[in-house]
Design a protein around this motif. Structure first.
Motif, PDB file in Angstrom:
ATOM      1  N   PHE A 129      -4.072   7.597   0.977  1.00 46.51           N
ATOM      2  CA  PHE A 129      -3.500   6.772  -0.301  1.00 46.51           C
ATOM      3  C   PHE A 129      -4.398   7.064  -1.329  1.00 46.51           C
ATOM      4  O   PHE A 129      -5.482   7.254  -1.344  1.00 46.51           O
ATOM      5  CB  PHE A 129      -3.688   5.414  -0.008  1.00 46.51           C
ATOM      6  CG  PHE A 129      -3.319   4.620  -1.103  1.00 46.51           C
ATOM      7  CD1 PHE A 129      -1.734   4.338  -1.461  1.00 46.51           C
ATOM      8  CD2 PHE A 129      -4.302   3.908  -1.885  1.00 46.51           C
ATOM      9  CE1 PHE A 129      -1.205   4.044  -2.468  1.00 46.51           C
ATOM     10  CE2 PHE A 129      -3.697   3.131  -3.205  1.00 46.51           C
ATOM     11  CZ  PHE A 129      -2.132   3.148  -3.266  1.00 46.51           C
ATOM     12  N   ILE A 130      -3.565   7.342  -2.485  1.00 40.55           N
ATOM     13  CA  ILE A 130      -4.300   8.010  -3.774  1.00 40.55           C
ATOM     14  C   ILE A 130      -3.995   6.764  -4.914  1.00 40.55           C
ATOM     15  O   ILE A 130      -2.941   6.634  -5.366  1.00 40.55           O
ATOM     16  CB  ILE A 130      -3.741   9.330  -4.105  1.00 40.55           C
ATOM     17  CG1 ILE A 130      -4.021  10.162  -3.090  1.00 40.55           C
ATOM     18  CG2 ILE A 130      -4.178   9.283  -5.626  1.00 40.55           C
ATOM     19  CD1 ILE A 130      -3.145  10.765  -2.354  1.00 40.55           C
ATOM     20  N   ARG A 131      -5.042   6.097  -5.070  1.00 45.62           N
ATOM     21  CA  ARG A 131      -4.941   5.142  -6.051  1.00 45.62           C
ATOM     22  C   ARG A 131      -4.781   5.650  -7.423  1.00 45.62           C
ATOM     23  O   ARG A 131      -3.967   5.212  -8.074  1.00 45.62           O
ATOM     24  CB  ARG A 131      -6.091   4.191  -6.288  1.00 45.62           C
ATOM     25  CG  ARG A 131      -5.810   2.795  -7.012  1.00 45.62           C
ATOM     26  CD  ARG A 131      -7.028   1.779  -7.330  1.00 45.62           C
ATOM     27  NE  ARG A 131      -8.082   2.506  -8.082  1.00 45.62           N
ATOM     28  CZ  ARG A 131      -8.082   2.633  -9.386  1.00 45.62           C
ATOM     29  NH1 ARG A 131      -7.045   2.195 -10.165  1.00 45.62           N
ATOM     30  NH2 ARG A 131      -8.974   3.066 -10.041  1.00 45.62           N
ATOM     31  N   ASP A 178      -9.683   8.433  -6.959  1.00 45.38           N
ATOM     32  CA  ASP A 178      -9.778   7.335  -6.186  1.00 45.38           C
ATOM     33  C   ASP A 178      -8.600   7.106  -4.916  1.00 45.38           C
ATOM     34  O   ASP A 178      -7.783   6.833  -4.900  1.00 45.38           O
ATOM     35  CB  ASP A 178      -9.629   6.008  -7.009  1.00 45.38           C
ATOM     36  CG  ASP A 178     -10.047   4.901  -6.550  1.00 45.38           C
ATOM     37  OD1 ASP A 178     -10.912   4.808  -5.311  1.00 45.38           O
ATOM     38  OD2 ASP A 178      -9.981   3.832  -7.096  1.00 45.38           O
ATOM     39  N   ILE A 179      -9.423   7.454  -3.777  1.00 46.94           N
ATOM     40  CA  ILE A 179      -8.340   7.577  -2.605  1.00 46.94           C
ATOM     41  C   ILE A 179      -8.989   6.827  -1.402  1.00 46.94           C
ATOM     42  O   ILE A 179     -10.071   6.649  -1.726  1.00 46.94           O
ATOM     43  CB  ILE A 179      -8.301   9.316  -2.001  1.00 46.94           C
ATOM     44  CG1 ILE A 179      -9.662   9.878  -1.591  1.00 46.94           C
ATOM     45  CG2 ILE A 179      -7.793  10.076  -3.329  1.00 46.94           C
ATOM     46  CD1 ILE A 179      -9.191  11.012  -0.627  1.00 46.94           C
ATOM     47  N   ALA A 180      -7.999   6.446  -0.575  1.00 45.13           N
ATOM     48  CA  ALA A 180      -8.526   5.621   0.672  1.00 45.13           C
ATOM     49  C   ALA A 180      -7.870   6.101   1.964  1.00 45.13           C
ATOM     50  O   ALA A 180      -6.862   6.536   1.869  1.00 45.13           O
ATOM     51  CB  ALA A 180      -8.361   4.237   0.421  1.00 45.13           C
ATOM     52  N   GLN A 181      -8.467   6.096   2.934  1.00 48.39           N
ATOM     53  CA  GLN A 181      -7.874   6.488   4.121  1.00 48.39           C
ATOM     54  C   GLN A 181      -7.295   5.088   4.839  1.00 48.39           C
ATOM     55  O   GLN A 181      -7.785   4.072   5.021  1.00 48.39           O
ATOM     56  CB  GLN A 181      -8.804   7.076   5.143  1.00 48.39           C
ATOM     57  CG  GLN A 181      -8.871   8.765   4.938  1.00 48.39           C
ATOM     58  CD  GLN A 181      -9.808   9.205   5.856  1.00 48.39           C
ATOM     59  OE1 GLN A 181     -11.002   8.908   6.004  1.00 48.39           O
ATOM     60  NE2 GLN A 181      -9.283  10.121   6.787  1.00 48.39           N
ATOM     61  N   LEU A 182      -5.910   5.329   5.226  1.00 44.99           N
ATOM     62  CA  LEU A 182      -5.479   4.165   5.681  1.00 44.99           C
ATOM     63  C   LEU A 182      -5.300   4.357   7.427  1.00 44.99           C
ATOM     64  O   LEU A 182      -5.514   5.455   7.958  1.00 44.99           O
ATOM     65  CB  LEU A 182      -3.791   4.070   5.408  1.00 44.99           C
ATOM     66  CG  LEU A 182      -3.650   3.848   3.880  1.00 44.99           C
ATOM     67  CD1 LEU A 182      -2.114   3.761   3.592  1.00 44.99           C
ATOM     68  CD2 LEU A 182      -4.475   2.521   3.312  1.00 44.99           C
ATOM     69  N   ILE A 239       1.812  -0.064   4.053  1.00 44.68           N
ATOM     70  CA  ILE A 239       0.603  -0.203   4.121  1.00 44.68           C
ATOM     71  C   ILE A 239       0.226  -1.173   5.085  1.00 44.68           C
ATOM     72  O   ILE A 239      -0.444  -1.131   5.990  1.00 44.68           O
ATOM     73  CB  ILE A 239      -0.513  -0.552   2.750  1.00 44.68           C
ATOM     74  CG1 ILE A 239      -0.076   0.746   2.014  1.00 44.68           C
ATOM     75  CG2 ILE A 239      -1.679  -0.658   3.254  1.00 44.68           C
ATOM     76  CD1 ILE A 239      -0.708   0.666   0.585  1.00 44.68           C
TER      77      ILE A 239
END
Lengths: 315, 315
Positions: free
Chosen positions: B158-160, B166-170, B216
């Motif tokens: 996911f790319i905020r 600013d990214i996060a792995q789901l 999500i």
């Protein structure tokens, strides 16, 4: 499970913060106080009626069909084929109208929850959602779960679709606190709605989507910094802020006192700051309150953890 | 950790599906195949150079400064002050250009990852993101992490914010499979971008936000039904579908064969279906492929789990 033997139930339904910045229209959370109290009592006289309302300055109708708590309760009783059950209801309004804190949602939730308890809890909490929605809709004509959802279930509630009543509870980090300030003025929901645009720039939509996803990721991963980077509303706040005096000064006060984010609660005029820890929430809340004090705008400050319980029975 | 003693490294970087329906512009995931291979080798001759490219039909420049894999690798070497290290690179394109499967992202990721490995892995995988971004940007001018992120890290990314990287792995449910079909035609990214609106109705933004949050939540809670209810793109797909022949017939074919959702991969022409389980993915994939077959449009079907590993060393 309670049983039919119960003669009286008193419940508390909490206030809620909807439109959580980037969660505009899709997110709401419950706080510890204020909230509404409702008493449901077995009566010998058949049928449902509201016998007493306090704290409303005479503003609320006692006719059950016109009262949010009454509509929610009646809707449940009809669904269950129990319209002729003898039930009396007392409503004790303990929160302001038109505050942006989900006042009518709290009444609707309290009403339906109290009656469900009184009649032996035939439905589970989550199943009460459509009845509470019906109650709130009778007050403001909208079909939004972002106040009713968290007031009923507690915690941080995400609404995928109001039409489908498709909602999900999000995990809430243990040390996430809210400072909510209610300035004593009224904003008509109608005005707050009309001020919103019909179309928005694509780039804003993408930003809002990124931030909403970021907020959910932050909540799940207990990443307070990511929560902070994500709590921005580029759609409603820039337009609605003008309805709240000193909005940006209040925001600056919150942020410079360590808040993770700050925005409008519901359609306003209440505002909220999300914070890591009680101390920061107290400090940020006091700073916001002071900004309103300085223009002689009476206001109330509520500081609490996110309320994970939602509506519940009280002594 | 490898060390400087390593003389040669061969890596594989997977293809990726970006713009995951409601995740338009903010979400991407990696698949098992296809993907690009890059070999980095220690050379006695100082400086970085690309010595061989296969599978590109002569389309890719060998000049490192003009090649996505080269730019990413050079950017890393300069950052580390190692521009004069003697390094040769071979690029083996094993996936089509302009397919909507993140071809240039895979090359950039493979290039920077191979070189980082070869020189003793001074940076962690996630730290390679900006260099790979630079490589991809040199090819298509955009600064988007939705292909580079998952090709590098694997999984659902996911790319905020692209600007802030600013990214996060789901989390990805164990039994989530993708069927990806690449019809052999080219859609220019420029055209696919120009077809997008500058402004969108507020109601569509809210729907997209609701669905993205729902997706999500579905991924986190391993709730396949919620994933299915959420995979809808009301912003890009309605406009871009006209660039892909038989799009809605392909979608119907996927959905009637049990897919959770179906949409365009990246800017197209590839399409993807997310499915619960391999059997459904195979069936839905075959059905999509058949729709293209019927209009004599050559196509390739790739069925795989979500690739949780991302780029990695191969034998």
């Amino acid at each position: 499970m309670t049983t039919d033997a119960v003669k009286e139930v008193r419940v508390f339904a909490p206030a809620t913060v909807a439109n959580v910045a980037c969660g505009f229209d899709v997110l709401g959370f419950a706080i510890e106080a204020p909230g509404d109290e409702v008493v449901a009592r077995v009566s010998d006289k058949p049928g449902f009626r509201i016998t007493k309302i306090t704290g409303d300055d005479g503003k609320l109708p006692k006719a059950a069909e016109k009262n949010t708590a009454g509509v929610a309760a009646l809707d449940l009783l009809r669904h269950l084929g129990m319209s002729d059950r003898g039930i009396e209801m007392e409503i004790h309004k303990k929160m302001p109208f038109g505050s942006g804190l989900g006042s009518s949602a709290a009444s609707a939730v309290a009403g339906v929850y109290a009656v469900n308890k009184l009649i032996g809890e035939p439905l589970a909490k989550k199943q009460l959602l459509p009845f509470a929605m019906q109650g709130e809709a009778s007050a403001d004509g909208a079909w939004h779960a972002d106040n009713v959802g968290p007031s009923l279930l507690g915690g941080m509630v995400f609404i995928r679709s109001n039409q489908e009543l498709d909602i999900a509870q999000l995990p809430v980090p243990e040390n996430l606190w809210a400072a909510v300030v209610h300035p004593e003025m009224e904003i008509l929901t109608k005005v707050a709605r009309e001020i919103l645009p019909t179309n928005i720039p694509m780039v804003n939509a993408t930003q809002q989507i990124g931030n909403l996803g970021g907020l959910i990721c932050g909540l799940i991963q207990e990443d307070y910094a990511m929560i902070g980077r994500s709590i921005h509303d580029v759609i409603a706040e820039p337009r609605r802020q003008k309805l709240i005096p000193e909005f940006y000064n209040a925001k600056r006060a919150a942020m410079s006192n360590g808040a993770l984010g700050f925005s409008i609660s519901g359609a306003g005029p209440s505002v909220f700051a999300l914070c890591e820890g009680e101390e920061t929430a107290q400090r940020a809340g006091a700073a916001i309150s002071k900004v309103f004090d300085q223009i002689n705008l009476e206001n109330q400050l509520y500081v609490s953890k996110i309320n994970k319980e939602g509506v519940h029975v009280i002594a």
